[in-house]
Design a protein around this motif. Structure first.
Motif, PDB file in Angstrom:
ATOM      1  N   ALA A 136       0.829  -1.196   0.000  1.00 22.73           N
ATOM      2  CA  ALA A 136       0.000   0.000   0.000  1.00 22.73           C
ATOM      3  C   ALA A 136       0.871   1.255   0.000  1.00 22.73           C
ATOM      4  O   ALA A 136       0.438   2.321  -0.438  1.00 22.73           O
ATOM      5  N   TRP A 137       2.074   1.141   0.502  1.00 22.65           N
ATOM      6  CA  TRP A 137       3.034   2.253   0.508  1.00 22.65           C
ATOM      7  C   TRP A 137       4.329   1.744  -0.099  1.00 22.65           C
ATOM      8  O   TRP A 137       5.240   1.332   0.593  1.00 22.65           O
ATOM      9  N   GLN A 138       4.387   1.778  -1.409  1.00 23.08           N
ATOM     10  CA  GLN A 138       5.507   1.190  -2.143  1.00 23.08           C
ATOM     11  C   GLN A 138       6.827   1.881  -1.792  1.00 23.08           C
ATOM     12  O   GLN A 138       7.859   1.215  -1.623  1.00 23.08           O
ATOM     13  N   GLU A 139       6.810   3.206  -1.671  1.00 15.86           N
ATOM     14  CA  GLU A 139       8.050   3.912  -1.346  1.00 15.86           C
ATOM     15  C   GLU A 139       8.589   3.484   0.018  1.00 15.86           C
ATOM     16  O   GLU A 139       9.807   3.317   0.189  1.00 15.86           O
ATOM     17  N   GLY A 140       7.689   3.309   0.990  1.00 12.87           N
ATOM     18  CA  GLY A 140       8.118   2.832   2.299  1.00 12.87           C
ATOM     19  C   GLY A 140       8.731   1.450   2.216  1.00 12.87           C
ATOM     20  O   GLY A 140       9.744   1.150   2.872  1.00 12.87           O
ATOM     21  N   SER A 141       8.136   0.575   1.402  1.00 12.06           N
ATOM     22  CA  SER A 141       8.668  -0.786   1.215  1.00 12.06           C
ATOM     23  C   SER A 141      10.045  -0.764   0.569  1.00 12.06           C
ATOM     24  O   SER A 141      10.939  -1.532   0.953  1.00 12.06           O
ATOM     25  N   ILE A 142      10.227   0.109  -0.413  1.00 12.35           N
ATOM     26  CA  ILE A 142      11.523   0.210  -1.094  1.00 12.35           C
ATOM     27  C   ILE A 142      12.607   0.668  -0.123  1.00 12.35           C
ATOM     28  O   ILE A 142      13.712   0.113  -0.089  1.00 12.35           O
ATOM     29  N   VAL A 143      12.295   1.667   0.692  1.00 12.22           N
ATOM     30  CA  VAL A 143      13.262   2.170   1.668  1.00 12.22           C
ATOM     31  C   VAL A 143      13.616   1.086   2.682  1.00 12.22           C
ATOM     32  O   VAL A 143      14.788   0.898   3.033  1.00 12.22           O
ATOM     33  N   LEU A 144      12.618   0.351   3.139  1.00 12.72           N
ATOM     34  CA  LEU A 144      12.866  -0.693   4.129  1.00 12.72           C
ATOM     35  C   LEU A 144      13.665  -1.860   3.560  1.00 12.72           C
ATOM     36  O   LEU A 144      14.332  -2.583   4.293  1.00 12.72           O
ATOM     37  N   SER A 145      13.597  -2.058   2.252  1.00 15.42           N
ATOM     38  CA  SER A 145      14.347  -3.162   1.626  1.00 15.42           C
ATOM     39  C   SER A 145      15.856  -2.915   1.655  1.00 15.42           C
ATOM     40  O   SER A 145      16.651  -3.853   1.643  1.00 15.42           O
ATOM     41  N   ARG A 146      16.252  -1.629   1.632  1.00 20.55           N
ATOM     42  CA  ARG A 146      17.661  -1.225   1.637  1.00 20.55           C
ATOM     43  C   ARG A 146      18.430  -1.735   0.429  1.00 20.55           C
ATOM     44  O   ARG A 146      19.663  -1.845   0.448  1.00 20.55           O
ATOM     45  N   LYS A 147      17.718  -2.059  -0.631  1.00 19.78           N
ATOM     46  CA  LYS A 147      18.346  -2.565  -1.851  1.00 19.78           C
ATOM     47  C   LYS A 147      18.102  -1.580  -2.997  1.00 19.78           C
ATOM     48  O   LYS A 147      16.952  -1.344  -3.398  1.00 19.78           O
ATOM     49  N   ASN A 148      19.172  -0.988  -3.521  1.00 21.26           N
ATOM     50  CA  ASN A 148      19.047  -0.063  -4.655  1.00 21.26           C
ATOM     51  C   ASN A 148      17.933   0.955  -4.428  1.00 21.26           C
ATOM     52  O   ASN A 148      17.095   1.199  -5.302  1.00 21.26           O
ATOM     53  N   VAL A 149      17.917   1.541  -3.242  1.00 20.32           N
ATOM     54  CA  VAL A 149      16.802   2.385  -2.830  1.00 20.32           C
ATOM     55  C   VAL A 149      16.552   3.537  -3.797  1.00 20.32           C
ATOM     56  O   VAL A 149      15.435   3.718  -4.290  1.00 20.32           O
ATOM     57  N   ASN A 150      17.569   4.333  -4.092  1.00 20.60           N
ATOM     58  CA  ASN A 150      17.359   5.508  -4.943  1.00 20.60           C
ATOM     59  C   ASN A 150      16.909   5.128  -6.346  1.00 20.60           C
ATOM     60  O   ASN A 150      16.017   5.762  -6.921  1.00 20.60           O
ATOM     61  N   ARG A 151      17.531   4.068  -6.908  1.00 20.64           N
ATOM     62  CA  ARG A 151      17.154   3.647  -8.257  1.00 20.64           C
ATOM     63  C   ARG A 151      15.716   3.143  -8.292  1.00 20.64           C
ATOM     64  O   ARG A 151      14.949   3.468  -9.203  1.00 20.64           O
ATOM     65  N   ASN A 152      15.326   2.365  -7.292  1.00 20.45           N
ATOM     66  CA  ASN A 152      13.968   1.830  -7.272  1.00 20.45           C
ATOM     67  C   ASN A 152      12.921   2.905  -6.980  1.00 20.45           C
ATOM     68  O   ASN A 152      11.800   2.838  -7.483  1.00 20.45           O
ATOM     69  N   LEU A 153      13.277   3.890  -6.172  1.00 21.77           N
ATOM     70  CA  LEU A 153      12.356   5.009  -5.948  1.00 21.77           C
ATOM     71  C   LEU A 153      12.146   5.782  -7.243  1.00 21.77           C
ATOM     72  O   LEU A 153      11.018   6.191  -7.557  1.00 21.77           O
ATOM     73  N   ARG A 154      13.218   5.975  -8.007  1.00 22.41           N
ATOM     74  CA  ARG A 154      13.079   6.662  -9.301  1.00 22.41           C
ATOM     75  C   ARG A 154      12.210   5.850 -10.261  1.00 22.41           C
ATOM     76  O   ARG A 154      11.378   6.400 -10.992  1.00 22.41           O
ATOM     77  N   SER A 155      12.386   4.524 -10.258  1.00 21.38           N
ATOM     78  CA  SER A 155      11.573   3.662 -11.122  1.00 21.38           C
ATOM     79  C   SER A 155      10.097   3.770 -10.763  1.00 21.38           C
ATOM     80  O   SER A 155       9.231   3.853 -11.643  1.00 21.38           O
ATOM     81  N   TYR A 156       9.805   3.763  -9.471  1.00 24.54           N
ATOM     82  CA  TYR A 156       8.412   3.847  -9.040  1.00 24.54           C
ATOM     83  C   TYR A 156       7.814   5.214  -9.374  1.00 24.54           C
ATOM     84  O   TYR A 156       6.646   5.316  -9.766  1.00 24.54           O
ATOM     85  N   THR A 157       8.610   6.253  -9.259  1.00 31.58           N
ATOM     86  CA  THR A 157       8.131   7.590  -9.627  1.00 31.58           C
ATOM     87  C   THR A 157       7.805   7.645 -11.115  1.00 31.58           C
ATOM     88  O   THR A 157       6.776   8.210 -11.519  1.00 31.58           O
ATOM     89  N   ARG A 158       8.650   7.049 -11.963  1.00 34.01           N
ATOM     90  CA  ARG A 158       8.379   7.013 -13.407  1.00 34.01           C
ATOM     91  C   ARG A 158       7.081   6.272 -13.690  1.00 34.01           C
ATOM     92  O   ARG A 158       6.263   6.695 -14.522  1.00 34.01           O
ATOM     93  N   TYR A 159       6.887   5.159 -12.994  1.00 35.28           N
ATOM     94  CA  TYR A 159       5.655   4.386 -13.164  1.00 35.28           C
ATOM     95  C   TYR A 159       4.427   5.231 -12.806  1.00 35.28           C
ATOM     96  O   TYR A 159       3.426   5.232 -13.525  1.00 35.28           O
ATOM     97  N   LYS A 160       4.508   5.963 -11.693  1.00 39.30           N
ATOM     98  CA  LYS A 160       3.363   6.774 -11.270  1.00 39.30           C
ATOM     99  C   LYS A 160       3.079   7.885 -12.273  1.00 39.30           C
ATOM    100  O   LYS A 160       1.919   8.195 -12.565  1.00 39.30           O
ATOM    101  N   TYR A 161       4.127   8.494 -12.818  1.00 39.65           N
ATOM    102  CA  TYR A 161       3.905   9.509 -13.859  1.00 39.65           C
ATOM    103  C   TYR A 161       3.176   8.903 -15.054  1.00 39.65           C
ATOM    104  O   TYR A 161       2.220   9.481 -15.585  1.00 39.65           O
TER     105      TYR A 161
END
Length: 462
Positions: free
Chosen positions: A417-442
């Motif tokens: 339900a909070w994908q960005e929170g999940s990405i941060v908690l994963s600690r894996k490629n955080v910045n790259r995955n946050l950018r990917s999710y932002t592109r998807y939302k756009y």
């Protein structure tokens, strides 16, 4: 990753652009290292106050005498509105309307079967065939009876893809047994809903409006349909934090939006999470399942709530109300007329972008573990920021999976339900995955905007 101290300073820098909101936060500072306190004081409190001051200002200008704060995410809005109305001596009565999409829609299913099937077969984070049947109020025994005469290639607990739901709807539309049970449960619940709405004054004939977080505005439409059948002549209007869309065949002017509406505001929608918004502003009681009559009065029936969830919500509430009181007591003699609503929104957008879409590790841990369900049926047990499997974070796989979700072509795994929170908690490629999710939302919101423009163009030339 930012430290808690760095993040707090950034919140302060943004909020300082609105001195009135910032002063209230400074007055309420407690534990500077406690994430819940900091976020409530510098993000959630100012956002709640900004919205409610806008609502109350418009209500006074347009002669609204009563406001109904709906559903669980209207609870703290209601409490904060009482504080502002008392401080500024506003001629507006505030009431808390205990309701939910489920307890209002279920009694109305027999009034509009087409709309009922659209709601029952809608998409959500995790949908199963059992979820679909439960939305219609069916018991376990009734579900089995329906499956006996109308079999499906999925079990009751099997997760469905978005593309499965239209097929299910088409089949249920011609299933007499299912429609019989749906209408039976609907007609049974209608008298209690009508009794509660009448008791709460929705037939009093005064100028009123509902206040809610929003997203689709469907609850307001359903209430209007029910109230119309009860004899109400005037359409019920609504104030919303935000609406991604509004229902068909309604007057657009009856739906007022504070943060974003169906048209435009793509960037604001991208850097916002409606599930997180609902979770942090939710009441310390469970979802309203229906109503029961005791003597001459009607009472809401609440779903059981997890004790830890209740404790966390009450703690949040104490911080939020302290902020609202500090703001109300330190606002000038002209009251809400002094607040710059448009400037507030710009600052709130910056604060939400940080907290919702670029949370620190501690923020993601504290708020990501809030139990949450966008379905509202069954106890909230899944964390808001669900765990993402390591294999789903390799390379650009997260972006490809999100694109499959956008098209509805792939069976759903567990969704957050909070994908960005999940990405941060994963600690894996955080910045790259946050950018990917932002592109998807756009892409998702641009696609919706294009579809909206295409529909409006077709209607104009139709």
């Amino acid at each position: 990753m930012e430290s808690a101290r760095e993040r707090r300073k950034k919140y302060q820098r943004y909020l300082a652009q609105r001195p009135c909101l910032y002063q209230a936060a400074k007055l309420g500072e407690r534990n500077k290292n406690e994430e819940c306190s900091v976020v409530c004081n510098y993000v959630l409190g100012p956002a709640l106050a900004g919205f409610l001051l806008w609502v109350l200002n418009d209500a006074v200008k347009t002669g609204k005498r009563r406001l109904y704060f709906m559903a669980r995410d209207g609870y703290f809005m209601y409490r904060a509105a009482l504080i502002f109305c008392g401080r500024f001596h506003l001629p507006v009565e505030c009431r808390y309307l205990s309701c939910s999409r489920y307890c209002v829609r279920l009694p109305a299913f027999h009034l509009n079967q087409k709309a009922a099937l659209e709601y029952i077969c809608r998409d959500a984070l995790e949908v199963t065939l059992g979820t679909v049947f439960s939305r219609a109020g069916l018991t376990t025994e009734e579900m089995q009876e329906v499956l006996a005469v109308c079999p499906f290639p999925w079990s009751l607990s099997e997760k469905l893809a978005s593309s499965d739901l239209p097929k299910i709807r088409q089949k249920l539309e011609h299933c007499g047994r299912f429609l019989h049970y749906m209408n039976q449960h609907s007609q049974k619940e209608m008298p209690n809903l009508e009794g509660y709405l009448r008791q709460e004054g929705l037939l009093d004939g005064i100028s009123d409006a509902v206040v809610d977080s929003g997203w689709t505005g469907s609850l307001q439409k359903t209430l209007n349909e029910v109230l119309s059948c009860m004899g109400r002549k005037k359409s019920l209007k609504g104030y919303y934090w935000g609406l991604y869309e509004i229902p068909a065949h309604v007057r657009r002017e009856d739906y007022r939006c504070y943060y974003f509406g169906p048209r435009g505001k793509i960037r604001r929608k991208v850097y916002f999470n409606n599930c997180l918004f609902e979770a942090v502003y939710s009441a310390p009681h469970g979802m309203t399942l229906g109503y029961v009559r005791r003597g001459e009065l009607y009472y809401p029936i609440y779903e059981e709530i997890v004790e830890k969830r209740k404790d966390f919500t009450q703690k949040e509430g104490s911080y939020l109300m302290e902020y609202v009181r500090n703001l109300a007591e330190n606002t000038g003699t002209f009251g809400i007329k002094e607040i710059g609503f448009w400037q507030d929104r710009k600052v709130i957008e910056k604060l939400f972008r940080l907290f919702m879409c670029r949370p620190t590790g501690k923020e993601a841990a504290v708020f990501g573990r809030i139990p949450f369900s966008d379905e509202g049926l069954g106890r909230e047990e899944a964390p808001l920021a669900a765990e993402i499997k390591p294999q789903d974070l390799k390379g650009s796989r997260i972006f490809r999976q999100l694109m499959h979700r956008l098209k509805g072509t792939k069976r759903k795994g567990r969704r957050s339900a909070w994908q960005e929170g999940s990405i941060v908690l994963s600690r894996k490629n955080v910045n790259r995955n946050l950018r990917s999710y932002t592109r998807y939302k756009y892409l998702r919101f641009l696609k919706k905007e294009a579809e909206r423009i295409r529909k409006e163009t077709a209607l104009r030339h139709g």
